[in-house]
Design a protein around this motif. Sequence first.
Motif, PDB file in Angstrom:
ATOM      1  N   GLU A  72      89.018  11.526  18.102  1.00 21.30           N
ATOM      2  CA  GLU A  72      88.851  11.177  16.890  1.00 21.30           C
ATOM      3  C   GLU A  72      90.094  11.328  15.963  1.00 21.30           C
ATOM      4  N   ALA A  75      90.076   7.439  16.325  1.00 18.21           N
ATOM      5  CA  ALA A  75      89.270   6.573  14.941  1.00 18.21           C
ATOM      6  C   ALA A  75      89.853   6.985  13.766  1.00 18.21           C
ATOM      7  N   ASP A  76      90.231   7.895  13.504  1.00 15.73           N
ATOM      8  CA  ASP A  76      90.734   7.887  11.852  1.00 15.73           C
ATOM      9  C   ASP A  76      91.777   6.466  11.767  1.00 15.73           C
ATOM     10  N   LYS A  79      90.045   2.968  11.852  1.00 18.96           N
ATOM     11  CA  LYS A  79      89.819   3.242  10.071  1.00 18.96           C
ATOM     12  C   LYS A  79      90.354   2.915   9.786  1.00 18.96           C
ATOM     13  N   ARG A  80      91.876   3.063   9.656  1.00 16.47           N
ATOM     14  CA  ARG A  80      92.381   2.804   8.544  1.00 16.47           C
ATOM     15  C   ARG A  80      93.139   1.358   8.746  1.00 16.47           C
ATOM     16  N   PRO A  84      85.202  -1.720  11.844  1.00 13.82           N
ATOM     17  CA  PRO A  84      84.535  -0.894  11.070  1.00 13.82           C
ATOM     18  C   PRO A  84      84.328   0.307  11.807  1.00 13.82           C
ATOM     19  N   ARG A  85      83.385   1.808  10.462  1.00 18.19           N
ATOM     20  CA  ARG A  85      82.956   2.532  11.143  1.00 18.19           C
ATOM     21  C   ARG A  85      81.993   2.652  12.491  1.00 18.19           C
ATOM     22  N   ALA A  86      80.603   1.473  12.456  1.00 17.42           N
ATOM     23  CA  ALA A  86      79.576   1.324  13.037  1.00 17.42           C
ATOM     24  C   ALA A  86      80.283   1.022  14.079  1.00 17.42           C
ATOM     25  N   ARG A  87      82.175   0.311  14.748  1.00 18.01           N
ATOM     26  CA  ARG A  87      81.292   0.056  15.526  1.00 18.01           C
ATOM     27  C   ARG A  87      82.951   1.173  16.891  1.00 18.01           C
ATOM     28  N   ILE A  88      82.828   2.224  15.964  1.00 27.84           N
ATOM     29  CA  ILE A  88      83.469   3.236  16.708  1.00 27.84           C
ATOM     30  C   ILE A  88      82.157   4.445  17.349  1.00 27.84           C
ATOM     31  N   PRO A  90      83.737   7.961  18.282  1.00 24.07           N
ATOM     32  CA  PRO A  90      84.402   8.924  18.914  1.00 24.07           C
ATOM     33  C   PRO A  90      84.209  10.287  19.650  1.00 24.07           C
TER      34      PRO A  90
END
Length: 253
Positions: A72, A75-76, A79-80, A84-88, A90
């Motif tokens: 996680e 993952a953060d 994102k920064r 894209p969130r959809a590609r991660i 966690p």
Amino acid sequence: MGMRIKWLGAAGFQFKTRHSVFLVDPFVPGRRGPGFPPGRVDHIFVSHGHFDHLSQVPGIIPASRAMVHCSEQAADILKRKGVPRARIAPVRQDKESLTVDNVRVTAYYSSHVRFDLKLILSSLSRIQTRIFGYLPLFRQYPCGRVLAWLFTADGKRVLFFGSAGATPRELAVYSNLGIDLLLMPFQGHTRINEIALEQVRAIHPGRVILHHFDDSFPPLSRAVPVSTFIQSLKKSHPEIGVALPRPGTPFQI
């Protein structure tokens, strides 16, 4: 077919199965920033957030359909960096698993090797004032949760460590899994010979491939001699095969 594995340098590997391409801790030495060689990538598995394991991942995403599997905290970071969130995806619990192209992939909570004082002082002596130029990398890419990855295909089990910090309790779990191939990092401590030997003996895999022993990010990194470890393992456990990979040269499991 099983899996064809290719070392990229540092702790990075490419896995090819019948229909998919996986990357693990993708980092190609000599490439600064997010750049990465083009090519098909379906899934990326990340052991932890340090820059030489994660920093080139954002550059892979736009030219691929890759999903990133990581902690996680990592993952953060992604994102920064604009992923894209959809590609991660966690990892939210120990021993979380998924199946891709008949390969069972399991994430185990692990630990990072603790940099010892002797190694830190040696590195600072080598780098000197240039360390200030690298401080942003350390801040942008903290370690976070460490994951070990187990890949199971056609009855073969490949265990990947991104760092050599596995605890005795963790090693006891792997010792019961019948690991065929251990991808073992060889970096991060002045006693890495002893640390690696202890872990290999505990897991007792059929074969060991060393990685992360190269000078992948000078001047922060340095090449680590591996001959003492190889000789010691061959002497004490000749039944365990051990080898060094060549960057870009695939091998079969």
